[in-house]
Write an enzyme that holds these catalytic residues in place. Structure first.
Site, PDB file in Angstrom:
ATOM      1  N   HIS A  20       0.696  -1.247  -0.518  1.00  0.00           N
ATOM      2  CA  HIS A  20       0.145   0.044   0.123  1.00  0.00           C
ATOM      3  C   HIS A  20       0.360   1.174   0.106  1.00  0.00           C
ATOM      4  O   HIS A  20       0.750   2.275  -0.787  1.00  0.00           O
ATOM      5  CB  HIS A  20      -1.367   0.295   1.099  1.00  0.00           C
ATOM      6  CG  HIS A  20      -1.725  -1.137   1.414  1.00  0.00           C
ATOM      7  ND1 HIS A  20      -1.583  -1.948   2.764  1.00  0.00           N
ATOM      8  CD2 HIS A  20      -2.762  -1.675   0.490  1.00  0.00           C
ATOM      9  CE1 HIS A  20      -2.999  -2.629   1.465  1.00  0.00           C
ATOM     10  NE2 HIS A  20      -3.494  -2.553   1.422  1.00  0.00           N
ATOM     11  N   LYS A  44     -17.596  -7.886   6.565  1.00  0.00           N
ATOM     12  CA  LYS A  44     -16.315  -8.583   6.770  1.00  0.00           C
ATOM     13  C   LYS A  44     -15.759  -7.890   8.342  1.00  0.00           C
ATOM     14  O   LYS A  44     -16.330  -7.305   8.970  1.00  0.00           O
ATOM     15  CB  LYS A  44     -15.303  -8.377   5.867  1.00  0.00           C
ATOM     16  CG  LYS A  44     -14.542  -8.360   4.980  1.00  0.00           C
ATOM     17  CD  LYS A  44     -13.218  -7.822   4.013  1.00  0.00           C
ATOM     18  CE  LYS A  44     -13.968  -8.422   2.676  1.00  0.00           C
ATOM     19  NZ  LYS A  44     -12.053  -7.332   1.995  1.00  0.00           N
ATOM     20  N   ARG A  93      -1.474  -5.318  -8.273  1.00  0.00           N
ATOM     21  CA  ARG A  93      -0.139  -6.464  -7.846  1.00  0.00           C
ATOM     22  C   ARG A  93       0.552  -6.870  -9.332  1.00  0.00           C
ATOM     23  O   ARG A  93       1.315  -7.718 -10.421  1.00  0.00           O
ATOM     24  CB  ARG A  93      -0.234  -7.191  -6.870  1.00  0.00           C
ATOM     25  CG  ARG A  93       0.200  -6.570  -5.843  1.00  0.00           C
ATOM     26  CD  ARG A  93      -0.797  -7.484  -4.293  1.00  0.00           C
ATOM     27  NE  ARG A  93      -2.550  -7.471  -4.692  1.00  0.00           N
ATOM     28  CZ  ARG A  93      -3.494  -6.998  -3.924  1.00  0.00           C
ATOM     29  NH1 ARG A  93      -2.773  -8.025  -2.592  1.00  0.00           N
ATOM     30  NH2 ARG A  93      -4.395  -7.089  -3.760  1.00  0.00           N
ATOM     31  N   SER A 131      -2.987  -8.198   2.278  1.00  0.00           N
ATOM     32  CA  SER A 131      -3.544  -7.775   3.723  1.00  0.00           C
ATOM     33  C   SER A 131      -3.160  -9.251   4.119  1.00  0.00           C
ATOM     34  O   SER A 131      -2.964  -9.526   5.443  1.00  0.00           O
ATOM     35  CB  SER A 131      -4.296  -6.938   4.030  1.00  0.00           C
ATOM     36  OG  SER A 131      -3.791  -5.593   3.559  1.00  0.00           O
TER      37      SER A 131
END
Ligand code: ADP
Length: 163
Positions: A20, A44, A93, A131
């Site tokens: 990040h 979540k 990514r 993460s």
């Protein structure tokens, strides 16, 4: 008139990783202000509470002038309208991110045609990093010091020793 270029970088940041930060640094090369905004997702159960994530972002990003910390719930497009911001930053990514990011950017564009999503690629060494990988390793007591800043390493340690 000098234009002050502002963009929002939305995400869960649960927790903030070097990936990040890599994206934030790249974005700051192009934008005058980057609002790192924590998305509060009611579906979540995060490892870190919103308050803890705000504390992490504030501490780790304190020396970056141009970075602001915020949070939002609900639709990103509603949040952007409210803030009068039209640029969204996301990280890519690998090809595996593309499908999700493509859907997300297109959904946002459908809801708010004026917005532009700008993608940044992290350096290769962070392109495997997420993460969720950090949370998984942390859960089993593994070393995440190459993946997250020292401040986050300590917060993870506290979390698991106080459980
Ligand atoms: P989300 O739950 O929305 O994926 P994250 O906080 O995990 O939220 O990620 C926010 C954004 O940061 C996403 O665009 C994601 O692709 C990007 N990102 C996360 N980790 C990395 C990384 N290691 N390198 C580059 N971009 C990343």
């Amino acid at each position: 008139m000098i234009k002050h270029k502002v963009a929002v970088y939305p995400g869960s940041f649960d927790p903030l990783t070097f990936g990040h930060i890599d994206i934030i640094e790249r974005a700051l090369e192009i934008f005058d202000e980057v609002i790192v905004s924590i998305f509060v997702n009611p579906n979540k159960k995060p490892l870190f509470t919103l308050e803890e994530r705000i504390d992490i972002l504030k501490n780790v990003l304190k020396d970056y002038s141009g970075v602001k910390i915020d949070n939002f719930s609900g639709l990103l497009t509603d949040y952007l309208r409210e803030k009068k911001i039209k640029v969204v930053i996301r990280g890519l990514r690998a090809v595996s991110d593309l499908e999700y990011e493509f859907q997300y950017a297109n959904a946002n564009r459908t809801l708010y045609p004026e917005i532009e999503t700008v993608f940044f690629m992290p350096r290769l060494r962070y392109s495997y990093l997420s993460s969720s990988v950090v949370r998984e390793i942390a859960r089993f007591g593994g070393d995440v010091s190459k993946m997250v800043p020292q401040y986050v390493v300590e917060k993870i340690k506290n979390k698991y020793t106080n459980k």
